[in-house]
Scaffold this active site. Structure first.
Site, PDB file in Angstrom:
ATOM      1  N   ARG A   4       8.497  28.127  -0.679  1.00  0.00           N
ATOM      2  CA  ARG A   4       7.144  27.855  -0.724  1.00  0.00           C
ATOM      3  C   ARG A   4       6.595  27.942  -2.413  1.00  0.00           C
ATOM      4  NH1 ARG A   4       1.584  29.429  -0.682  1.00  0.00           N
ATOM      5  NH2 ARG A   4       0.274  27.624   0.047  1.00  0.00           N
TER       6      ARG A   4
ATOM      7  N   HIS B 127       3.722  25.955  -5.343  1.00  0.00           N
ATOM      8  CA  HIS B 127       2.942  24.566  -5.210  1.00  0.00           C
ATOM      9  C   HIS B 127       3.333  23.592  -6.217  1.00  0.00           C
ATOM     10  CE1 HIS B 127      -0.138  27.337  -3.332  1.00  0.00           C
ATOM     11  NE2 HIS B 127      -0.789  26.289  -3.237  1.00  0.00           N
TER      12      HIS B 127
ATOM     13  N   ARG C   5       0.841  -1.231   0.263  1.00  0.00           N
ATOM     14  CA  ARG C   5       0.138  -0.094  -0.129  1.00  0.00           C
ATOM     15  C   ARG C   5       0.851   1.099   0.182  1.00  0.00           C
ATOM     16  NH1 ARG C   5      -4.116   0.414   4.741  1.00  0.00           N
ATOM     17  NH2 ARG C   5      -2.614   1.073   5.840  1.00  0.00           N
TER      18      ARG C   5
ATOM     19  N   LYS D 154      -2.920   7.103   1.156  1.00  0.00           N
ATOM     20  CA  LYS D 154      -2.846   7.308   2.552  1.00  0.00           C
ATOM     21  C   LYS D 154      -1.978   8.760   2.780  1.00  0.00           C
ATOM     22  CE  LYS D 154      -2.754   4.499   6.705  1.00  0.00           C
ATOM     23  NZ  LYS D 154      -3.707   5.341   7.391  1.00  0.00           N
TER      24      LYS D 154
HETATM   25  N1  PDD Z   1      -5.589   4.524   9.879  1.00  0.00           N
HETATM   26  N2  PDD Z   1      -9.305   4.075   6.771  1.00  0.00           N
HETATM   27  C1  PDD Z   1      -8.696   5.195   7.059  1.00  0.00           C
HETATM   28  C2  PDD Z   1      -9.246   6.615   6.575  1.00  0.00           C
HETATM   29  C3  PDD Z   1      -7.404   4.969   7.946  1.00  0.00           C
HETATM   30  O1  PDD Z   1      -6.911   6.030   8.386  1.00  0.00           O
HETATM   31  C4  PDD Z   1      -6.989   3.616   8.274  1.00  0.00           C
HETATM   32  C5  PDD Z   1      -5.910   3.402   9.101  1.00  0.00           C
HETATM   33  C6  PDD Z   1      -7.920   2.731   7.867  1.00  0.00           C
HETATM   34  C7  PDD Z   1      -7.569   1.187   8.129  1.00  0.00           C
HETATM   35  O2  PDD Z   1      -6.165   0.765   7.794  1.00  0.00           O
HETATM   36  P1  PDD Z   1      -5.539  -0.461   8.505  1.00  0.00           P
HETATM   37  O3  PDD Z   1      -6.298  -1.539   8.714  1.00  0.00           O
HETATM   38  O4  PDD Z   1      -4.665  -0.862   6.991  1.00  0.00           O
HETATM   39  O5  PDD Z   1      -4.535   0.338   9.439  1.00  0.00           O
HETATM   40  C8  PDD Z   1      -8.841   2.702   7.093  1.00  0.00           C
HETATM   41  C9  PDD Z   1      -4.340   4.562  10.881  1.00  0.00           C
HETATM   42  C10 PDD Z   1      -4.386   3.304  11.580  1.00  0.00           C
HETATM   43  C11 PDD Z   1      -4.099   5.812  11.335  1.00  0.00           C
HETATM   44  O6  PDD Z   1      -4.324   6.876  10.781  1.00  0.00           O
HETATM   45  O7  PDD Z   1      -3.460   5.820  12.591  1.00  0.00           O
END
Ligand code: PDD
Length: 286
Positions: A98, A100, A50, A145
């Site tokens: 800074r 963008h 991921r 993420k």
């Molecule tokens: N968060 N969805 C979101 C928006 C998240 O931020 C997370 C994880 C998950 C679950 O993903 P996983 O099972 O792979 O941890 C789903 C982490 C734990 C955090 O922000 O601390």
């Protein structure tokens, strides 16, 4: 406390990051949180895959999953921890000023730290969790993420106001995910969870993946399909899954008792299956 910054472990007091770092100025970075039991990362391969995907989608170059693994293990070792959550963040790097559009040739900034968590025996039972349901006002690329988390923090502030710990987010009447977790609901005899590649997307959760595997191993029916919030409210169990918590059962929703106010049997069954999976993984790693 020992942290990882740019290729080495150091005391947090020595860690220096430029105020022109794009993570600080733009939230221009990605992250992972991995739960470790007895020194072994739970679903580590899924996390690394991921991370690679987040980096590729964000166009951040110059950092690999192999280095992420090394950084995570190094902070664990430096802190003398075996049971922990490790946070690792990769930003696009620090520019001279800074702008963008990022200048070419930036070197990513990599930061990681570990915090102690309960050992594997804590997965003998699922914890209860109090949640709120709030509109999902985040951007549409939640499969990345990103460290830009205000869309998750604002509903969490509302959750905290009534002593809840997580917000279940809803888009046009459908559950998307939690502020920092994925959501599952027991509807009849079927474990239902929303699809990850919907438009807009949600995070490809590692614990969602393991919980679905656990449900299959338990011989349960599962369904990956849109989950209307009305169904969530009527579900016999609602589960919150994330690396930090692994799996928790909702006991309060919007300030009121949910169901009979206790964690349901499916939550306990699934977390024990997940615990057994970690145990086998640990045995194989030795
Ligand atoms: N968060 N969805 C979101 C928006 C998240 O931020 C997370 C994880 C998950 C679950 O993903 P996983 O099972 O792979 O941890 C789903 C982490 C734990 C955090 O922000 O601390």
């Amino acid at each position: 406390m020992q942290v990882w910054l740019d290729g080495r472990v150091m005391p947090v007091e020595e860690a220096r990051i430029s105020p022109f770092d794009r993570g600080f100025l733009f939230g221009d970075g990605v992250y992972e949180v991995v739960r470790f039991f007895d020194g072994v990362g739970m679903a580590m391969d899924l996390h690394l895959a991921r991370l690679e995907r987040s980096l590729a989608l964000a166009g951040i170059v110059g950092f690999t999953a192999a280095e992420a693994r090394q950084a995570m293990l190094a902070v664990l070792q430096a802190e003398g921890l075996r049971d922990a959550a490790v946070y690792l963040q990769v930003t696009r790097g620090a520019a001279a000023t800074r702008t963008h559009i990022p200048p070419k040739g930036l070197r990513p900034t990599v930061f990681a730290f570990a915090s102690a968590c309960p050992p594997l025996s804590s997965l003998d039972a699922a914890a209860g969790i109090s949640v709120v349901v709030r509109p999902d006002d985040r951007w549409h690329r939640c499969e990345i993420k990103t460290v830009s988390l205000m869309g998750s923090v604002l509903p969490m502030l509302e959750a905290a106001e009534i002593g809840a710990e997580e917000a279940i987010l809803v888009r046009e009447g459908l559950v998307s995910e939690g502020s920092s977790s994925n959501v599952m609901a027991l509807v009849g005899d079927t474990l239902v969870t929303p699809p990850i590649d919907a438009e807009p997307s949600i995070l490809h959760g590692t614990m969602r993946h393991l919980a679905l595997d656990a449900a299959h191993a338990e011989g349960m029916k599962t369904s990956v399909r849109p989950l209307p919030v009305s169904e969530l409210m009527q579900a016999s169990e609602v589960l919150i899954v994330s690396s930090r918590r692994v799996l928790a059962g909702v006991t309060r929703l919007d300030g009121r008792s949910f169901g009979d106010g206790s964690v349901g049997p499916v939550a306990h069954r699934l977390i024990r299956r997940m615990r057994d999976g970690v145990q086998s993984h640990l045995a194989a790693a030795r």
